[in-house]
Design an enzyme around this catalytic site. Sequence first.
Site, PDB file in Angstrom:
ATOM      1  CB  CYS A   6      17.300  -6.610 -28.814  1.00  0.00           C
ATOM      2  SG  CYS A   6      18.688  -5.881 -27.878  1.00  0.00           S
ATOM      3  CE1 TYR A  28      17.705 -10.930 -22.217  1.00  0.00           C
ATOM      4  CE2 TYR A  28      17.569  -8.875 -21.366  1.00  0.00           C
ATOM      5  CZ  TYR A  28      17.200  -9.880 -22.307  1.00  0.00           C
ATOM      6  OH  TYR A  28      16.819  -9.537 -23.603  1.00  0.00           O
TER       7      TYR A  28
HETATM    8  N1  LIG Z   1      25.691  -4.748 -23.732  1.00  0.00           N
HETATM    9  C1  LIG Z   1      25.241  -4.701 -25.000  1.00  0.00           C
HETATM   10  C2  LIG Z   1      24.374  -5.815 -24.915  1.00  0.00           C
HETATM   11  C3  LIG Z   1      23.497  -6.278 -26.240  1.00  0.00           C
HETATM   12  C4  LIG Z   1      22.977  -7.511 -26.208  1.00  0.00           C
HETATM   13  O1  LIG Z   1      23.467  -8.453 -25.276  1.00  0.00           O
HETATM   14  N2  LIG Z   1      21.934  -8.052 -27.224  1.00  0.00           N
HETATM   15  C5  LIG Z   1      21.347  -9.226 -27.461  1.00  0.00           C
HETATM   16  C6  LIG Z   1      20.060  -9.015 -27.640  1.00  0.00           C
HETATM   17  S1  LIG Z   1      18.984  -8.752 -26.628  1.00  0.00           S
HETATM   18  C7  LIG Z   1      22.248  -9.756 -28.372  1.00  0.00           C
HETATM   19  O2  LIG Z   1      22.304  -9.405 -29.481  1.00  0.00           O
HETATM   20  N3  LIG Z   1      22.491 -11.036 -28.085  1.00  0.00           N
HETATM   21  C8  LIG Z   1      23.164 -12.086 -28.855  1.00  0.00           C
HETATM   22  C9  LIG Z   1      24.158 -13.008 -28.137  1.00  0.00           C
HETATM   23  O3  LIG Z   1      24.357 -12.794 -26.989  1.00  0.00           O
HETATM   24  O4  LIG Z   1      24.590 -13.847 -28.674  1.00  0.00           O
HETATM   25  C10 LIG Z   1      24.347  -3.292 -25.275  1.00  0.00           C
HETATM   26  O5  LIG Z   1      23.714  -2.890 -24.363  1.00  0.00           O
HETATM   27  O6  LIG Z   1      24.282  -2.876 -26.413  1.00  0.00           O
END
Ligand SMILES: N[C@@H](CCC(=O)N[C@@H](CS)C(=O)NCC(=O)O)C(=O)O
Length: 317
Positions: free
Chosen positions: A58, A190
């Site tokens: 990530c 994204y």
């Molecule tokens: N705004 C958050 C975004 C984190 C994020 O979207 N992480 C993704 C991984 S790339 C995630 O865990 N997604 C799981 C989901 O959306 O269910 C940050 O910057 O910490």
Amino acid sequence: MGMLINGSWLSNDDAYRQHASGEFVRPQSAFREWVSPEASAKYRAQAGRYHLYVSNACPWAHRAILVRAIKGLESVISMSTVAPETGGNGWSFVEFQGGDPDPVFQAAHLHEIYSRVRSDYTGRATVPVLLDKHTGEIVNNESSEIIRIMNDSFNAFSPYPDTNLYPEHLRTRIDEVNEWVYATINNGVYRAGFATSQEKYEEAVSALFLSLDRIEQLLETQDFLCGHALTEADLRLFPTLIRFDCVYYFHFKCNIRRIADYPRLADYVKRLFELPGVGRTVNFKHIRNHYFRSHTKLNPSRIIPMGPDLAAFSYAS
Ligand SMILES: N[C@@H](CCC(=O)N[C@@H](CS)C(=O)NCC(=O)O)C(=O)O
């Protein structure tokens, strides 16, 4: 991927992810507390007290992994990585290969930690997560804040307390750069990849390449995004750039140019990669596995492309 609704896991969350216009909109992070060096703080900076859950795949978690490495906090803030692949249970510790077991709660999936900490939580179970092992609470799950916490609050334990990635005199400039880099590049890839309308896809890709062109030009007269010193702005950009040619170019259809086609940007990525501690934060195996095997709507065969050749980014371990 799934999400939590009032503390219960819903494995098919399509209805919550789709936006009528075809635009991908990233939800806000929910846990926004701060760790402070003050003795009276609820979350006081202490060695061994906090744990960072990350995914090596990530890009948002990668920011946190980078700042932890650059500030030399490896023995101060413990860290574990989830398995690279996600399925109906979201991020897991045991279901897929390549993750660490959960050292704090022995949970099987990341969403269990969210619902344990907040029993009525509605939202995504995202990485990174900064957890307080003393109280069992999630302090913060927003990468842009976790990196500032690590930059500012743990200097008493850092071998590099003078490394300041968000210095006072550059703050306005860093904030301004972060804003357009986030919107058009970090989140831009994204927005391109998850767009479900031609119009929203083209909007995202056009803005993305305008910004990459803009950085290529910036790097003509300066070494880093905000001048001649490394700042958090560079560490927020690097995770996207290092994934670009091997994933986003192809998987997210960001294929006007590769980073390798930009001489100065390519050199900049290599220079950042070679900074002490940075190379070993990059895990192409997890990166490729995650994107190509988890996003089954984009890649139904789940085949991982063999290229491109990434030999330039090998490091001596
Ligand atoms: N705004 C958050 C975004 C984190 C994020 O979207 N992480 C993704 C991984 S790339 C995630 O865990 N997604 C799981 C989901 O959306 O269910 C940050 O910057 O910490």
